[in-house]
Design a protein around this motif. Sequence first.
Motif, PDB file in Angstrom:
ATOM      1  N   THR A 146       1.261  -1.201   0.061  1.00 29.12           N
ATOM      2  CA  THR A 146       0.034  -0.341  -0.095  1.00 29.12           C
ATOM      3  C   THR A 146       1.259   1.702   0.365  1.00 29.12           C
ATOM      4  N   ARG A 147       2.297   1.121   0.467  1.00 34.92           N
ATOM      5  CA  ARG A 147       3.219   2.239   0.529  1.00 34.92           C
ATOM      6  C   ARG A 147       3.979   2.424  -0.421  1.00 34.92           C
ATOM      7  N   GLU A 148       4.061   1.613  -0.949  1.00 32.23           N
ATOM      8  CA  GLU A 148       5.940   1.521  -2.171  1.00 32.23           C
ATOM      9  C   GLU A 148       4.978   0.563  -3.715  1.00 32.23           C
ATOM     10  N   GLU A 149       5.881   1.427  -5.029  1.00 32.98           N
ATOM     11  CA  GLU A 149       5.723   0.552  -6.073  1.00 32.98           C
ATOM     12  C   GLU A 149       6.849  -0.831  -5.892  1.00 32.98           C
ATOM     13  N   GLU A 150       6.780  -1.770  -6.190  1.00 28.73           N
ATOM     14  CA  GLU A 150       8.154  -2.474  -6.421  1.00 28.73           C
ATOM     15  C   GLU A 150       8.129  -3.159  -7.856  1.00 28.73           C
ATOM     16  N   ALA A 151       8.983  -3.548  -8.075  1.00 31.70           N
ATOM     17  CA  ALA A 151       9.762  -3.789  -9.443  1.00 31.70           C
ATOM     18  C   ALA A 151      11.154  -5.450  -9.258  1.00 31.70           C
ATOM     19  N   PHE A 152      10.946  -5.676 -10.418  1.00 29.33           N
ATOM     20  CA  PHE A 152      11.407  -7.113 -10.255  1.00 29.33           C
ATOM     21  C   PHE A 152      12.762  -7.484 -11.596  1.00 29.33           C
ATOM     22  N   VAL A 209      10.099  -6.635 -14.677  1.00 30.83           N
ATOM     23  CA  VAL A 209       8.514  -6.676 -13.670  1.00 30.83           C
ATOM     24  C   VAL A 209       8.410  -6.315 -12.977  1.00 30.83           C
ATOM     25  N   ASN A 210       7.293  -4.548 -13.821  1.00 27.43           N
ATOM     26  CA  ASN A 210       7.213  -3.773 -12.558  1.00 27.43           C
ATOM     27  C   ASN A 210       5.519  -4.251 -12.071  1.00 27.43           C
ATOM     28  N   VAL A 211       5.696  -3.379 -10.939  1.00 24.12           N
ATOM     29  CA  VAL A 211       4.408  -3.495  -9.937  1.00 24.12           C
ATOM     30  C   VAL A 211       4.282  -2.521  -9.610  1.00 24.12           C
ATOM     31  N   PRO A 212       2.924  -1.970 -10.468  1.00 22.70           N
ATOM     32  CA  PRO A 212       2.546  -1.022  -8.992  1.00 22.70           C
ATOM     33  C   PRO A 212       2.099  -0.991  -7.768  1.00 22.70           C
ATOM     34  N   ARG A 213       1.984   0.364  -7.167  1.00 24.55           N
ATOM     35  CA  ARG A 213       1.372   0.184  -5.648  1.00 24.55           C
ATOM     36  C   ARG A 213       0.332  -0.490  -5.484  1.00 24.55           C
ATOM     37  N   GLY A 214      -0.422  -1.238  -4.983  1.00 25.41           N
ATOM     38  CA  GLY A 214      -2.183  -1.796  -5.035  1.00 25.41           C
ATOM     39  C   GLY A 214      -1.941  -3.081  -5.749  1.00 25.41           C
ATOM     40  N   THR A 215      -0.806  -3.387  -6.426  1.00 27.61           N
ATOM     41  CA  THR A 215      -1.612  -4.518  -7.237  1.00 27.61           C
ATOM     42  C   THR A 215      -1.111  -5.971  -6.586  1.00 27.61           C
ATOM     43  N   ARG A 216      -2.295  -6.786  -6.580  1.00 28.45           N
ATOM     44  CA  ARG A 216      -1.935  -8.324  -5.457  1.00 28.45           C
ATOM     45  C   ARG A 216      -1.143  -9.003  -6.990  1.00 28.45           C
ATOM     46  N   HIS A 217      -0.580  -9.961  -6.244  1.00 26.87           N
ATOM     47  CA  HIS A 217       0.810 -10.402  -6.915  1.00 26.87           C
ATOM     48  C   HIS A 217       1.908 -11.324  -5.888  1.00 26.87           C
ATOM     49  N   GLN A 218       2.006 -11.851  -6.167  1.00 25.79           N
ATOM     50  CA  GLN A 218       2.907 -12.619  -5.944  1.00 25.79           C
ATOM     51  C   GLN A 218       4.358 -13.500  -7.158  1.00 25.79           C
ATOM     52  N   PHE A 219       5.521 -14.367  -6.496  1.00 22.24           N
ATOM     53  CA  PHE A 219       5.800 -15.373  -7.547  1.00 22.24           C
ATOM     54  C   PHE A 219       6.414 -16.506  -6.651  1.00 22.24           C
ATOM     55  N   ARG A 220       6.528 -17.026  -7.861  1.00 21.04           N
ATOM     56  CA  ARG A 220       7.232 -18.380  -6.993  1.00 21.04           C
ATOM     57  C   ARG A 220       8.042 -19.237  -8.124  1.00 21.04           C
ATOM     58  N   ASN A 221       8.672 -19.868  -7.107  1.00 20.71           N
ATOM     59  CA  ASN A 221       9.868 -20.905  -8.218  1.00 20.71           C
ATOM     60  C   ASN A 221       9.234 -22.137  -8.397  1.00 20.71           C
ATOM     61  N   GLU A 222       8.304 -21.997 -10.003  1.00 19.37           N
ATOM     62  CA  GLU A 222       7.859 -23.736 -10.103  1.00 19.37           C
ATOM     63  C   GLU A 222       8.622 -24.777 -10.952  1.00 19.37           C
ATOM     64  N   SER A 223      10.132 -23.906 -11.053  1.00 17.37           N
ATOM     65  CA  SER A 223      11.362 -25.102 -11.790  1.00 17.37           C
ATOM     66  C   SER A 223      11.782 -25.887 -10.454  1.00 17.37           C
ATOM     67  N   ASP A 224      13.055 -26.398 -11.334  1.00 17.54           N
ATOM     68  CA  ASP A 224      13.964 -27.606 -10.139  1.00 17.54           C
ATOM     69  C   ASP A 224      15.018 -26.628  -9.735  1.00 17.54           C
TER      70      ASP A 224
END
Length: 144
Positions: free
Chosen positions: A56-62, A86-101
């Motif tokens: 709710t307070r910050e932008e996030e980027a990966f 990957v750019n994630v604006p404030r207020g965006t529901r998000h997550q990441f997952r490592n589905e590889s081996d």
Amino acid sequence: MSEPRIVRPEERNGVETAAGGDIYATLATGERTSGAYFLTHSIVPPGGGPPAHIHTREEEAFYLINGELTFFLEGEPTTVPAGTFVNVPRGTRHQFRNESDSDAEMIFWFAPAGIEGLFDELAEHPEDIVEIGKKYGVEYFFDD
């Protein structure tokens, strides 16, 4: 005022935080950037990644350096390879997952800074994720 700084790999020792199986190494804190941003390096093992959440307070980027991750932006999954931003604006529901081996490696940052303590607190008290998240303006979702 910010000062120029070089952080060599060996200088990151002692600042790594394991949260949810991921390993985070802080590269730049708000204290060092006059509050402009917080920057961290991450290793995400197979099966790793945080639950869905909103900042709710910050932008996030990966920026994915090595490996492959699946990002869920507003619930929509997209698997991305190394070299992806990957750019994630404030207020965006998000997550990441490592589905590889294999481990995935990335740099991610928040602007403005201020969320740094969340990682340390979650490493020490992962069972308090909801309360810790609220303290830092992060809402977690566990229905995914």
